[in-house]
Design an enzyme around this catalytic site. Structure first.
Site, PDB file in Angstrom:
ATOM      1  N   GLY A   1       0.773  -1.248   0.000  1.00 52.56           N
ATOM      2  CA  GLY A   1       0.000   0.000   0.000  1.00 52.56           C
ATOM      3  C   GLY A   1       0.799   1.290   0.000  1.00 52.56           C
TER       4      GLY A   1
ATOM      5  CG  ASN B   1       2.649   3.150  -5.721  1.00 55.81           C
ATOM      6  OD1 ASN B   1       3.120   4.198  -6.156  1.00 55.81           O
ATOM      7  ND2 ASN B   1       3.274   1.987  -5.808  1.00 55.81           N
TER       8      ASN B   1
ATOM      9  CG  HIS C   1       3.893  -1.855 -15.077  1.00 56.95           C
ATOM     10  ND1 HIS C   1       3.446  -3.104 -14.678  1.00 56.95           N
ATOM     11  CD2 HIS C   1       5.023  -2.061 -15.781  1.00 56.95           C
ATOM     12  CE1 HIS C   1       4.275  -4.030 -15.141  1.00 56.95           C
ATOM     13  NE2 HIS C   1       5.242  -3.419 -15.815  1.00 56.95           N
TER      14      HIS C   1
ATOM     15  CG  LEU D   1      -1.422  -7.392 -17.667  1.00 54.90           C
ATOM     16  CD1 LEU D   1      -2.537  -7.081 -16.686  1.00 54.90           C
ATOM     17  CD2 LEU D   1      -0.725  -8.685 -17.304  1.00 54.90           C
ATOM     18  CG  ASP D   2       1.079  -4.387 -17.024  1.00 51.56           C
ATOM     19  OD1 ASP D   2       0.291  -3.778 -16.283  1.00 51.56           O
ATOM     20  OD2 ASP D   2       1.703  -5.398 -16.646  1.00 51.56           O
TER      21      ASP D   2
ATOM     22  CD  GLU E   1       6.333   1.901  -8.430  1.00 49.30           C
ATOM     23  OE1 GLU E   1       5.223   1.638  -7.937  1.00 49.30           O
ATOM     24  OE2 GLU E   1       7.215   1.032  -8.594  1.00 49.30           O
TER      25      GLU E   1
HETATM   26  C1  GRF Z   1       4.430  -1.255  -7.017  1.00 45.80           C
HETATM   27  O1  GRF Z   1       5.754  -1.424  -7.442  1.00 45.80           O
HETATM   28  C2  GRF Z   1       3.498  -1.080  -8.184  1.00 45.80           C
HETATM   29  O2  GRF Z   1       4.089  -0.396  -9.248  1.00 45.80           O
HETATM   30  C3  GRF Z   1       3.210  -2.505  -8.587  1.00 45.80           C
HETATM   31  O3  GRF Z   1       3.139  -3.214  -7.374  1.00 45.80           O
HETATM   32  C4  GRF Z   1       3.895  -2.537  -6.376  1.00 45.80           C
HETATM   33  C5  GRF Z   1       2.949  -2.255  -5.254  1.00 45.80           C
HETATM   34  O4  GRF Z   1       3.568  -1.630  -4.161  1.00 45.80           O
HETATM   35  N1  GRF Z   1       2.033  -2.576  -9.404  1.00 45.80           N
HETATM   36  P1  GRF Z   1       2.701  -0.901  -3.073  1.00 45.80           P
HETATM   37  O5  GRF Z   1       1.653  -1.880  -2.583  1.00 45.80           O
HETATM   38  O6  GRF Z   1       2.088   0.311  -3.700  1.00 45.80           O
HETATM   39  O7  GRF Z   1       3.663  -0.524  -1.991  1.00 45.80           O
END
Ligand code: GRF
Length: 212
Positions: free
Chosen positions: A12, A14, A105, A140-141, A170
């Site tokens: 979590g 992000n 991503h 996907l992606d 990110e």
């Molecule tokens: C991140 O690297 C995101 O880009 C990928 O999964 C990871 C999740 O990390 N899709 P978090 O749960 O946001 O810490």
């Protein structure tokens, strides 16, 4: 009421960057497919509403996505942000929310879609790596790219060190993309994203750096 729905599956971080961000929304809601997701506890600390839709309690992807869609019908989200959401959504769900569904991503798409992006980047010997925020499409992606951040891959990098430096980026680009969306600054034309008033500075990243 402008609602931002954030879907998570794990740590979590992000999601947290979106909870910390100054966004013009009235309500933030966090939904996890995993009842043990660490991110749920973080969201609760922020006093954000959280919901669990445990995918293990559904016989297949269709019924899980139907339950998710049912929640969306209640929240009427302005935007759905996939923040480390590790379930592949059905085409039906994606098509329904296509223009308000974005994902973060951990690679410079279209390189390295899917999992283990940092290990694959190291294996391929790429010198520049990074992360991407994009609209979600059934493939996907592969959806239209909103913003990317690039970093140098260093000779001593491991999967862990690379992932840590990419993650820092990110946390910068995801809130930015969400803010652009919420503020109506993103325009999607024929699969290409245009951003109103985005800075267009022209920077070249050399990795390794050029010899003096
Ligand atoms: C991140 O690297 C995101 O880009 C990928 O999964 C990871 C999740 O990390 N899709 P978090 O749960 O946001 O810490």
């Amino acid at each position: 009421m402008k609602t931002l729905v954030i879907l998570i599956s794990g740590r979590g971080s992000n999601m947290q960057s979106l909870l910390d961000a100054d966004l013009n929304v009235d309500r933030r809601v966090v939904i996890s497919n995993n009842p043990d997701a660490e991110g749920l506890r973080i969201a609760q600390r922020y006093g954000v509403e959280t919901f669990v839709i445990n995918h293990r309690q559904f016989p297949d992807r269709q019924t899980f996505d139907a339950a998710l869609a049912e929640k969306m019908a209640i929240f009427q989200p302005k935007l759905i942000a996939l923040a480390g959401f590790m379930r592949v959504l059905t085409d039906e769900f994606v098509q329904r929310y296509q223009d308000r569904l974005i994902n973060i991503h951990p690679s410079l798409l279209p390189a390295f879609p899917g999992l283990s992006t940092h290990a694959r980047a190291l294996r391929e010997g790429v010198k520049i790596h990074g992360c991407t925020v994009h609209f979600v499409t059934p493939q996907l992606d592969h959806g239209p790219i909103i913003i990317q951040a690039a970093i140098s891959v260093l000779p001593q990098d491991t999967e862990a060190s690379l992932s840590q430096r990419v993650l820092q980026q990110e946390h910068r680009i995801f809130p930015q993309a969400v803010r652009w969306f919420i503020d109506g600054q993103l325009k999607l034309t024929n699969g290409v994203v245009e951003i109103n008033n985005a800075s267009t500075s022209n920077i070249t990243l050399y990795s390794p750096g050029l010899a003096e």
